[in-house]
Write a protein that holds these residues in place. Structure first.
Motif, mmCIF file in Angstrom:
data_model
loop_
_atom_site.group_PDB
_atom_site.id
_atom_site.type_symbol
_atom_site.label_atom_id
_atom_site.label_comp_id
_atom_site.label_asym_id
_atom_site.label_seq_id
_atom_site.Cartn_x
_atom_site.Cartn_y
_atom_site.Cartn_z
ATOM 1 N N GLY A 1 0.809 -1.215 0.000
ATOM 2 C CA GLY A 1 0.000 0.000 0.000
ATOM 3 C C GLY A 1 0.842 1.264 0.000
ATOM 4 N N LEU A 2 1.997 1.223 0.663
ATOM 5 C CA LEU A 2 2.894 2.388 0.668
ATOM 6 C C LEU A 2 3.410 2.690 -0.729
ATOM 7 C CD1 LEU A 2 5.041 1.871 3.917
ATOM 8 C CD2 LEU A 2 3.251 3.562 3.528
ATOM 9 N N GLN A 3 3.584 1.635 -1.547
ATOM 10 C CA GLN A 3 4.121 1.824 -2.896
ATOM 11 C C GLN A 3 3.031 2.142 -3.918
ATOM 12 O OE1 GLN A 3 6.242 -1.822 -3.689
ATOM 13 N NE2 GLN A 3 7.437 -1.684 -1.808
ATOM 14 N N GLN A 4 1.882 1.466 -3.781
ATOM 15 C CA GLN A 4 0.847 1.585 -4.815
ATOM 16 C C GLN A 4 -0.417 2.296 -4.343
ATOM 17 O OE1 GLN A 4 0.122 -2.408 -6.165
ATOM 18 N NE2 GLN A 4 2.242 -2.749 -6.815
ATOM 19 N N GLY A 5 -0.449 2.656 -3.078
ATOM 20 C CA GLY A 5 -1.644 3.308 -2.550
ATOM 21 C C GLY A 5 -2.563 2.309 -1.864
ATOM 22 N N PHE A 6 -3.281 2.787 -0.862
ATOM 23 C CA PHE A 6 -4.172 1.917 -0.076
ATOM 24 C C PHE A 6 -5.578 1.942 -0.669
ATOM 25 C CE2 PHE A 6 -0.947 3.291 3.027
ATOM 26 C CZ PHE A 6 -0.507 2.051 3.470
ATOM 27 N N SER A 7 -6.249 0.794 -0.556
ATOM 28 C CA SER A 7 -7.652 0.741 -0.962
ATOM 29 C C SER A 7 -8.513 1.379 0.131
ATOM 30 C CB SER A 7 -8.071 -0.713 -1.176
ATOM 31 O OG SER A 7 -8.046 -1.401 0.064
ATOM 32 N N GLU A 8 -9.798 1.615 -0.170
ATOM 33 C CA GLU A 8 -10.698 2.232 0.826
ATOM 34 C C GLU A 8 -10.873 1.328 2.037
ATOM 35 O OE1 GLU A 8 -14.405 3.576 -0.625
ATOM 36 O OE2 GLU A 8 -13.545 4.878 -2.164
ATOM 37 N N SER A 9 -10.970 0.016 1.793
ATOM 38 C CA SER A 9 -11.145 -0.904 2.928
ATOM 39 C C SER A 9 -9.893 -0.930 3.806
ATOM 40 C CB SER A 9 -11.460 -2.316 2.420
ATOM 41 O OG SER A 9 -10.387 -2.797 1.631
ATOM 42 N N GLN A 10 -8.718 -0.845 3.183
ATOM 43 C CA GLN A 10 -7.484 -0.810 3.979
ATOM 44 C C GLN A 10 -7.380 0.473 4.798
ATOM 45 O OE1 GLN A 10 -4.686 -1.416 0.792
ATOM 46 N NE2 GLN A 10 -4.425 -3.591 1.288
ATOM 47 N N LEU A 11 -7.771 1.589 4.195
ATOM 48 C CA LEU A 11 -7.752 2.854 4.944
ATOM 49 C C LEU A 11 -8.737 2.815 6.111
ATOM 50 C CD1 LEU A 11 -7.511 5.462 2.033
ATOM 51 C CD2 LEU A 11 -5.756 4.887 3.712
ATOM 52 N N PHE A 12 -9.892 2.155 5.897
ATOM 53 C CA PHE A 12 -10.871 2.042 6.979
ATOM 54 C C PHE A 12 -10.289 1.215 8.136
ATOM 55 C CE2 PHE A 12 -14.273 -0.252 9.137
ATOM 56 C CZ PHE A 12 -15.089 0.805 9.518
ATOM 57 N N VAL A 13 -9.660 0.088 7.787
ATOM 58 C CA VAL A 13 -9.057 -0.746 8.842
ATOM 59 C C VAL A 13 -7.987 0.035 9.584
ATOM 60 C CG1 VAL A 13 -7.621 -2.788 9.270
ATOM 61 C CG2 VAL A 13 -9.562 -2.926 7.693
ATOM 62 N N LEU A 14 -7.170 0.780 8.833
ATOM 63 C CA LEU A 14 -6.037 1.489 9.449
ATOM 64 C C LEU A 14 -6.494 2.658 10.322
ATOM 65 C CD1 LEU A 14 -2.952 1.548 9.547
ATOM 66 C CD2 LEU A 14 -2.982 3.106 7.593
ATOM 67 N N TYR A 15 -7.372 3.519 9.795
ATOM 68 C CA TYR A 15 -7.721 4.756 10.504
ATOM 69 C C TYR A 15 -8.931 4.635 11.434
ATOM 70 C CZ TYR A 15 -4.381 7.166 7.542
ATOM 71 O OH TYR A 15 -3.228 7.564 6.924
ATOM 72 N N GLU A 16 -9.835 3.695 11.152
ATOM 73 C CA GLU A 16 -11.042 3.593 11.979
ATOM 74 C C GLU A 16 -11.017 2.419 12.948
ATOM 75 O OE1 GLU A 16 -13.231 5.929 12.080
ATOM 76 O OE2 GLU A 16 -12.292 7.050 10.447
ATOM 77 N N LEU A 17 -10.162 1.428 12.700
ATOM 78 C CA LEU A 17 -10.113 0.274 13.598
ATOM 79 C C LEU A 17 -8.808 0.204 14.386
ATOM 80 C CD1 LEU A 17 -11.721 -2.525 11.347
ATOM 81 C CD2 LEU A 17 -12.821 -1.117 13.081
ATOM 82 N N ARG A 18 -7.689 0.226 13.662
ATOM 83 C CA ARG A 18 -6.419 -0.027 14.356
ATOM 84 C C ARG A 18 -5.830 1.216 15.017
ATOM 85 N NH1 ARG A 18 -3.183 -4.244 10.473
ATOM 86 N NH2 ARG A 18 -4.774 -5.881 10.510
ATOM 87 N N LEU A 19 -5.869 2.375 14.358
ATOM 88 C CA LEU A 19 -5.258 3.566 14.944
ATOM 89 C C LEU A 19 -5.939 3.988 16.248
ATOM 90 C CD1 LEU A 19 -2.982 5.539 14.662
ATOM 91 C CD2 LEU A 19 -4.442 7.015 13.259
#
Length: 352
Positions: free
Chosen positions: A54-72
């Motif tokens: 994701g750092l190289q090619q960009g994150f999908s919407e579901s990955q951003l949701f997991v990262l910013y709304e669940l894990r962070l």
């Protein structure tokens, strides 16, 4: 003679300025990889390889949701709750002059748990749906109210008896534990399941507004307690010695109780009961840097944050796809440590 020795020791503590840079540096360096692991190493379709890609090619919407709304938010609340429980442990151990004291000892955790369980069980009869905030606010109110009751019971002739406060806390602890069991006995199966999982503690699925509430309460309380580190250094030498040195011991006692209860109540209100952090962390830090609360308190905050972040990641991945309750894991880790402390104390090798 004892008083003179105590005063000398206190003066040594208060004039020493050897800032333990190495200890702070070590903890900060450990926190960085711990936070990284908690954020990007896991499941939910988003692990380290997906993060690197994701750092190289960009994150999908579901990955951003997991990262910013669940894990962070989960990472932040783990650090904040771990730091708050550890700081509360440092303050209460100084107040009771007992390294075996911890936030649950004075009945704050059990009172907050009773408040939450009561709303979860009988709230359905009052409202069509019980919200997460209603549960949290009930826990918070009961935690603070029980603290005020304990403090009032321990007052005699304008002075607060610390030993009496400890005994009153034990009694309130037992009473609230019985109340919680009674509520569970009248709950239906769905309520009983929700209550059981809540009591075991969880850092999952918290909103940013919940994280912000706990963060503000813990930050403000920690600042107030940090301003009293010299009072703590004096108080552990004895209340009479502290008063002789010019400290206002009565103000110290109610402020420690109030801000410790504030932090523990807010933590229990949103994440359930997580024990042993306030017992284990301050003791390890004292073994590492000594008894000066100027360093023990901030280092315990860092160490508590580090411990709970690592413990929560471990609880998340250990039995995947299931998740081990964080309160259960901390009990497995903390109970043997507590027994080890008791054995050391029994053999006279333990120093407060």
């Amino acid at each position: 003679m004892h008083s003179a020795d105590s005063n000398t020791k206190s003066l040594q503590l208060s004039t020493s300025s050897n800032f333990p840079k190495r200890h702070f540096g070590v903890l900060l360096l450990l926190c960085i990889p711990a936070v990284f692991i908690h954020l990007v190493v896991g499941y939910e379709g988003f692990g380290y390889q997906a993060f690197s890609l994701g750092l190289q090619q960009g994150f999908s919407e579901s990955q951003l949701f997991v990262l910013y709304e669940l894990r962070l938010p989960r990472t932040v609340i783990a650090m904040i709750v771990g730091a708050g429980l550890a700081v509360a442990g440092v303050a209460l151990q100084a107040l009771f002059r007992n390294p075996l004291a911890e936030p649950g000892l004075i009945g704050v955790s059990s009172s907050a748990a009773f408040g939450a369980v009561m709303i979860m069980v009988i709230g359905g009869a009052l409202w069509s749906q019980v919200s997460h905030w209603q549960v949290a606010m009930s826990a918070f109110v009961f935690g603070i109210a029980s603290t005020l009751l304990i403090y009032r019971l321990a007052e005699r002739s304008g002075q607060t008896d610390v030993a009496l406060m400890l005994l009153a806390g034990v009694a309130v602890n037992a009473l609230m534990g019985a109340g919680t069991q009674m509520m569970m006995s009248i709950a239906d199966l769905i309520e009983l399941r929700n209550v059981t999982f809540w009591l075991m503690g969880s850092l999952a699925n918290l909103s940013w507004s919940s994280v912000a509430w706990v963060s503000v309460v813990v930050a403000v309380s920690t600042i107030f307690l940090w301003r009293m580190v010299r009072d703590m250094n004096a108080f552990v030498l004895g209340e009479s010695s502290a008063r002789f040195m010019g400290y206002n011991t009565q103000r110290f006692k109610w402020q420690v109780i109030f801000f410790s209860a504030l932090m523990v109540s807010s933590a229990v209100a949103f994440v359930g009961v997580i024990g042993f952090v306030g017992l284990v962390v301050p003791h390890i830090v004292r073994l590492w840097v000594g008894a000066d609360h100027r360093w023990v308190l901030p280092l315990s905050a860092l160490a508590g944050a580090l411990l709970l972040v690592l413990a929560d990641w471990f609880a998340r991945v250990l039995i995947y796809p299931l998740e081990l309750p964080i309160g259960l894991l901390m009990a497995f880790l903390g109970a043997p440590f507590f027994l080890w402390m008791l054995l050391k104390r029994r053999h006279g090798r333990f120093s407060a």
